[in-house]
Design a protein around this motif. Structure first.
Motif, PDB file in Angstrom:
ATOM      1  N   UNK A 376       1.241  11.060  -1.213  1.00 19.17           N
ATOM      2  CA  UNK A 376       1.397   9.384  -0.925  1.00 19.17           C
ATOM      3  C   UNK A 376      -0.114   9.076  -0.428  1.00 19.17           C
ATOM      4  N   UNK A 377       0.174   9.845   0.752  1.00 20.26           N
ATOM      5  CA  UNK A 377      -1.429   9.179   1.065  1.00 20.26           C
ATOM      6  C   UNK A 377      -2.498   9.621   0.526  1.00 20.26           C
ATOM      7  N   UNK A 380      -3.868   7.272  -1.131  1.00 20.10           N
ATOM      8  CA  UNK A 380      -3.298   5.291  -0.151  1.00 20.10           C
ATOM      9  C   UNK A 380      -5.398   5.373  -0.380  1.00 20.10           C
ATOM     10  N   UNK A 383      -3.647   1.807   3.913  1.00 19.81           N
ATOM     11  CA  UNK A 383      -2.520   1.931   3.852  1.00 19.81           C
ATOM     12  C   UNK A 383      -1.819   1.761   1.799  1.00 19.81           C
ATOM     13  N   UNK A 384      -2.777   1.130   1.436  1.00 21.41           N
ATOM     14  CA  UNK A 384      -2.522   0.436  -0.023  1.00 21.41           C
ATOM     15  C   UNK A 384      -2.348   1.461  -0.595  1.00 21.41           C
ATOM     16  N   UNK A 385      -1.282   2.118  -1.406  1.00 18.31           N
ATOM     17  CA  UNK A 385      -1.291   2.313  -2.968  1.00 18.31           C
ATOM     18  C   UNK A 385      -2.295   2.327  -3.757  1.00 18.31           C
TER      19      UNK A 385
ATOM     20  N   UNK B 201       5.646  -6.780  -0.939  1.00 19.72           N
ATOM     21  CA  UNK B 201       3.924  -6.024  -0.814  1.00 19.72           C
ATOM     22  C   UNK B 201       4.096  -4.739  -0.354  1.00 19.72           C
ATOM     23  N   UNK B 202       4.011  -4.765   0.725  1.00 22.05           N
ATOM     24  CA  UNK B 202       3.886  -3.914   1.775  1.00 22.05           C
ATOM     25  C   UNK B 202       5.383  -2.731   1.169  1.00 22.05           C
ATOM     26  N   UNK B 204       6.704  -2.052  -1.888  1.00 22.47           N
ATOM     27  CA  UNK B 204       6.065  -1.188  -3.149  1.00 22.47           C
ATOM     28  C   UNK B 204       4.647  -0.583  -3.614  1.00 22.47           C
ATOM     29  N   UNK B 205       4.504  -1.688  -2.564  1.00 22.68           N
ATOM     30  CA  UNK B 205       2.425  -0.962  -2.994  1.00 22.68           C
ATOM     31  C   UNK B 205       1.986  -0.024  -1.682  1.00 22.68           C
ATOM     32  N   UNK B 206       2.978   0.373  -0.914  1.00 20.69           N
ATOM     33  CA  UNK B 206       2.099   1.538   0.305  1.00 20.69           C
ATOM     34  C   UNK B 206       2.676   2.390   0.452  1.00 20.69           C
ATOM     35  N   UNK B 207       2.020   2.759   0.811  1.00 24.51           N
ATOM     36  CA  UNK B 207       2.701   4.795   0.981  1.00 24.51           C
ATOM     37  C   UNK B 207       3.831   4.362   1.967  1.00 24.51           C
ATOM     38  N   UNK B 208       3.730   3.698   3.359  1.00 28.45           N
ATOM     39  CA  UNK B 208       4.846   2.621   4.184  1.00 28.45           C
ATOM     40  C   UNK B 208       5.657   2.874   3.395  1.00 28.45           C
ATOM     41  N   UNK B 211       7.974   5.407   1.724  1.00 28.22           N
ATOM     42  CA  UNK B 211       8.455   6.251   2.746  1.00 28.22           C
ATOM     43  C   UNK B 211       9.925   5.779   3.468  1.00 28.22           C
TER      44      UNK B 211
END
Lengths: 521, 351
Positions: A376-377, A380, A383-385, B201-202, B204-208, B211
């Motif tokens: 995943x990283x 990105x 932090x935005x995917x 947003x965090x 669904x849209x970020x790796x965080x 995870x």
């Protein structure tokens, strides 16, 4: 094809007969119409490779699992066990491969769990418990204080408690022992054999599963061999020898995609070197005992061995899950400090774990996310995917390794076992590894998917990926590997290139670590 | 063949109803209460409802994160109290440095920052205890719940800081802004919307975010895939702590007073809202949208029943029943999803 099963002719009395018993799990057939006789007062040995169906058959006889087809007979009468209590009522006891004791309770509590003696039907009669426990342990030549907490005992002693637990049932007819000696010392094994002989003299039948062939020759009366859930052969032990057993266990060839290329490996650079890898065992001894090997670029190195031989532990050490290990691991000649899994992934390792459900998949996530999880990283910014980039990578991956997927947003469990496994492999490949560790990559998937998985491995090896593959299946590892090392009891007992490999050699080497000569070598 | 198609359509319809169930329940509740009490659908009532919902809605957002990782955070209610006391104390008493013999009054932004920092510290503590020492989240946060509540009480010896409006001369007015309204809309509700948008947003849209889902779905697989499990978990508890501190600030501002017992048992409302919204207590499943709807269901039940004149005791009983029924339906949905997955799997085999 396999020759017709051999039938034993004997005058011994059959105490339990299993007639064409089958067990079907979703996706796999663990047992396929296996018939099995338990002779009265004899040691009936059951033997076969990992996954041959030995433990499944025993669990059915002990009432832990229920047969999907076939019948059990005792004394000419049809029986069926819905649970372990019903089997026990018929005099069937089982000693599990993995100990099933309560480590938090003491010896007598363990022995009398669920068969407590009571005073006036209410109060526990602990005096009687203690007295009976002392008696039974004296008989086993292990006078352990009944008040000792199980967790404080050595594994060998715990095994004795496990045996004692079954002996207190006064109407014991059949005692199933699933690899009881795997954690015992030589001396304890001899005590166990003495006890077994005493039990047999009392008319108790023993069903014995073991990987130690020499033991079978020593204690066994009858031997039955299973392979891939099917009955292969049975014989009286006095009529056969070890090489007969090995031949039957191995069976005839299946065809898998073979490694074809002739490569001069000595000219290829070494990408991974493992030196003197040692891993201590809890309670003494070694899970891995000075294991050395190296892996070339584009090479597929097979690791063969029995369950518990230390194969998975090698991977765990490399991936940083076993900080207690000693020895050096070198990538491209440089020693690396192993900290944790995520760092090892960055170092270029990918791992396809043995237990797909427990360690490979996130069941609550969809197919696409399972594939992209480890990488995943890389999609990105901060932090935005970047979903578009992620989806493109996943789609390409699905195409590259031919995962049959209708929609990558479906739950992962909607896929067949084979396609689930491809997702786990795909997840590893997306991290762009240099070295891939695969632990039993073909377990529990059908033959078509197995072939696919091997083709994926071949393809990426040709492109320069180095692979370490653990497998218990002889045909598979023989076909896929350029070179095979064998682990037995934590010791490396063989290291052979493809041309030298024969299945007999592999099987022999896999038992070598258990013999005295093997341990000393 | 046609029958099969029909039954598939039926299952699809049932699934749709199941997935939207909280929203359906919310709709039914609103219709019921608007029929039962004529004033219910008025703008005034709705704004009041939003003001109430904002409080446990924000708590529930942090709780949703925690529950998705497979954990629980019992300390949030106590953090509400503690953060409120810290903010109220700083405004009314200032910070006294005895060694220098001075008392400093901070401006409102600094007060807010300090209160949020307190929440973050409790969250960090939770995360550290859970990941470093392997303490079960329930126990770890139960412990910090008592500790935080104890500090809240100690702060004033159990007394309330009242009239925390600040003084023009001290330059610390403006705290009550958070309890007020902008264009008629409660500030708390606006903050709820902002936090919900950020959190959604965090997630669904970020790796965080992914995870977080991976850890709750299968922690071992996540770890073996290279997810930094401990780090993510600690961040999640910090986030929950910050959410709780914000609620503490809003509560104190709304009342213009800090009471050390405020926020007591609010963690339960937060958990209830998350669960009503479809967050699985087993971890791995949940949405911020669902949690917000869940928070509104609880809010509508409470406010609606107050307006109907139902006693507080009956409210408790009805809330309890609603939660249990919601979870039973949730289990039903999971079973159905598993069945459908198995079906899809078998079909792909026949091809």
């Amino acid at each position: 094809m396999a020759e017709a099963p051999e039938i034993i002719h004997t005058d011994d009395e059959v105490v339990l007969h299993a007639e064409k018993v089958s067990k079907i799990y979703p996706g796999t057939k663990a047992l396929d119409e296996v018939s099995f006789d338990v002779y009265k007062g004899k040691v009936n040995v059951l033997i076969g490779e990992n996954g041959a169906g030995k433990s499944t058959l025993m669990k059915i006889i002990a009432g832990i699992e229920q047969e999907s087809g076939g019948e059990l007979f005792m004394g000419g009468e049809k029986v069926h066990f819905d649970n372990i209590v019903q089997a026990r009522a018929r005099g069937i006891g089982i000693i599990h491969q993995e100990l099933s004791l309560f480590p938090n309770l003491n010896v007598y509590q363990n022995i009398f769990m669920a068969r407590e003696k009571t005073k006036n039907k209410i109060g526990l009669d602990n005096e009687q418990h203690i007295e009976l426990t002392k008696k039974i342990l004296a008989r086993l030549e292990h006078p352990i204080d009944p008040m000792t907490i199980i967790g404080d005992l050595r594994v060998g002693q715990q095994q004795m408690i496990e045996i004692a637990r079954n002996l207190i049932a006064d109407d014991l007819k059949i005692l199933i022992m699933d690899e009881p000696t795997s954690s015992l010392s030589e001396q304890e094994v001899q005590v166990l054999f003495k006890i077994m002989r005493e039990l047999m003299a009392d008319g108790i039948s023993i069903v014995y599963i073991s990987h130690r062939l020499e033991e079978i020759m020593q204690i066994g009366d009858y031997v039955t061999i299973l392979r891939d859930g099917k009955f292969v052969a049975s014989a009286a032990v006095k009529d056969i020898d070890v090489s007969w057993i090995v031949k039957k266990m191995v069976g005839t060839k299946k065809s898998y995609p073979q490694r074809k290329e002739k490569i001069d490996w000595s000219k290829r650079e070494t990408v991974l070197e493992v030196r003197d890898l040692c891993l201590p065992k809890k309670g003494g001894g070694w899970l891995l005992d000075h294991v050395n090997f190296e892996l070339k670029r584009g090479e597929i190195l097979g690791i063969y061995g029995l369950m518990g031989a230390g194969r998975t532990e090698v991977f765990e050490c490399i991936m940083g899950l076993r900080p207690e290990h000693t020895g050096d691991i070198l990538i491209n000649g440089e020693k690396i400090e192993i900290k944790n899994v995520s760092e090892q992934i960055q170092n270029g390792f990918a791992w396809v774990p043995e237990d797909r459900q427990r360690e490979g998949l996130v069941q609550t996530m969809d197919i696409g996310k399972n594939i992209s999880l480890a990488s995943l990283k890389s999609y990105a910014k901060g932090i935005l995917l970047n979903s578009a980039e992620e989806e493109a990578a996943v789609d390409q991956n699905i195409k590259d390794i031919h995962i049959k997927v209708a929609d990558k947003r479906l739950p992962i469990l909607s896929l067949s076992g084979g396609n689930q496994q491809k997702c786990v492999i795909g997840k590893g490949l997306l991290t762009k590894p240099k070295i891939m560790l695969l632990d039993e990559p073909s377990r529990g998937i059908d033959i078509g998917a197995k072939t696919d998985v091997f083709e994926i491995m071949n393809h990426y090896a040709d492109e320069g990926l180095s692979l370490l593959v653990v497998s218990s299946e002889l045909e598979e590892i023989e076909a896929i590997a350029d070179r095979i090392i064998v682990l037995s009891n934590g010791i490396k007992t063989a290291d052979m290139v493809k041309e030298e490999v024969t299945q007999d050699k592999l099987v022999m080497a896999s038992y070598k670590g258990h013999t005295k000569a093997g341990r000393e070598s | 063949m046609a029958d099969l198609k029909k039954s598939q359509d039926n299952t699809k319809l049932i699934m749709m109803l199941l997935k939207g169930r909280t929203l359906i329940v919310l709709g039914l509740l609103v219709i019921f209460f608007s029929l039962a009490t004529p004033n219910f659908l008025s703008a005034n009532t709705m704004l009041l409802l939003a003001k109430h919902v904002a409080l446990y809605g924000i708590l529930a957002i942090g709780m949703t994160y925690v529950i998705i990782t497979g954990g629980i955070d019992l300390s949030v209610g106590a953090v509400v109290g503690l953060a409120g006391m810290v903010a109220g104390g700083m405004i009314q008493k200032g910070l006294t440095f005895e060694s220098m013999g001075v008392t400093v009054y901070c401006s409102v932004p600094l007060v807010i920052l300090a209160a949020i920092l307190v929440g973050a510290i409790v969250g960090l503590l939770n995360g550290a205890i859970i990941t470093r020492f392997g303490v079960a989240p329930f126990i770890a946060t139960l412990g910090t719940m008592y500790i935080a509540r104890g500090f809240a009480m100690l702060h004033s010896n159990g007394a309330t800081y009242s009239a925390i409006t600040g003084h023009e001369a001290l330059g610390n007015v403006g705290f009550t802004f958070f309890g007020g309204r902008i264009a008629g809309i409660p500030v708390g509700a606006i903050i709820l919307v902002v936090i919900a948008l950020i959190a959604g947003f965090l997630l669904t849209k970020t790796t965080f975010g992914w995870h977080i889902f991976a850890i709750g779905g299968n922690e071992k697989a996540a770890k073996l895939s290279g997810v930094k499990v401990d780090k993510v978990k600690i961040l999640v508890y910090i986030f929950s702590g910050i959410c709780a501190a914000i609620v503490g600030i809003i509560t104190a501002a709304q009342l213009e007073a800090s009471h050390p017992a405020s926020g007591e048992t609010w963690e339960m409302n937060a958990i209830a809202a998350a669960v009503l919204g479809g967050t699985s207590m087993m971890g791995g499943i949940g949405t911020i949208g669902g949690t917000i709807v869940g928070a509104f269901v609880i809010g509508v039940i409470s406010d609606g029943m107050v307006m109907c004149g139902v006693s507080e005791f009956w409210q408790m009983i009805i809330k309890g029943l609603v939660i249990i029924v919601a979870v039973i339906i949730d289990q039903f949905q999971r079973k159905m999803e598993a069945k459908m997955a198995l079906q899809a799997r078998n079909e792909s085999k026949n091809e």
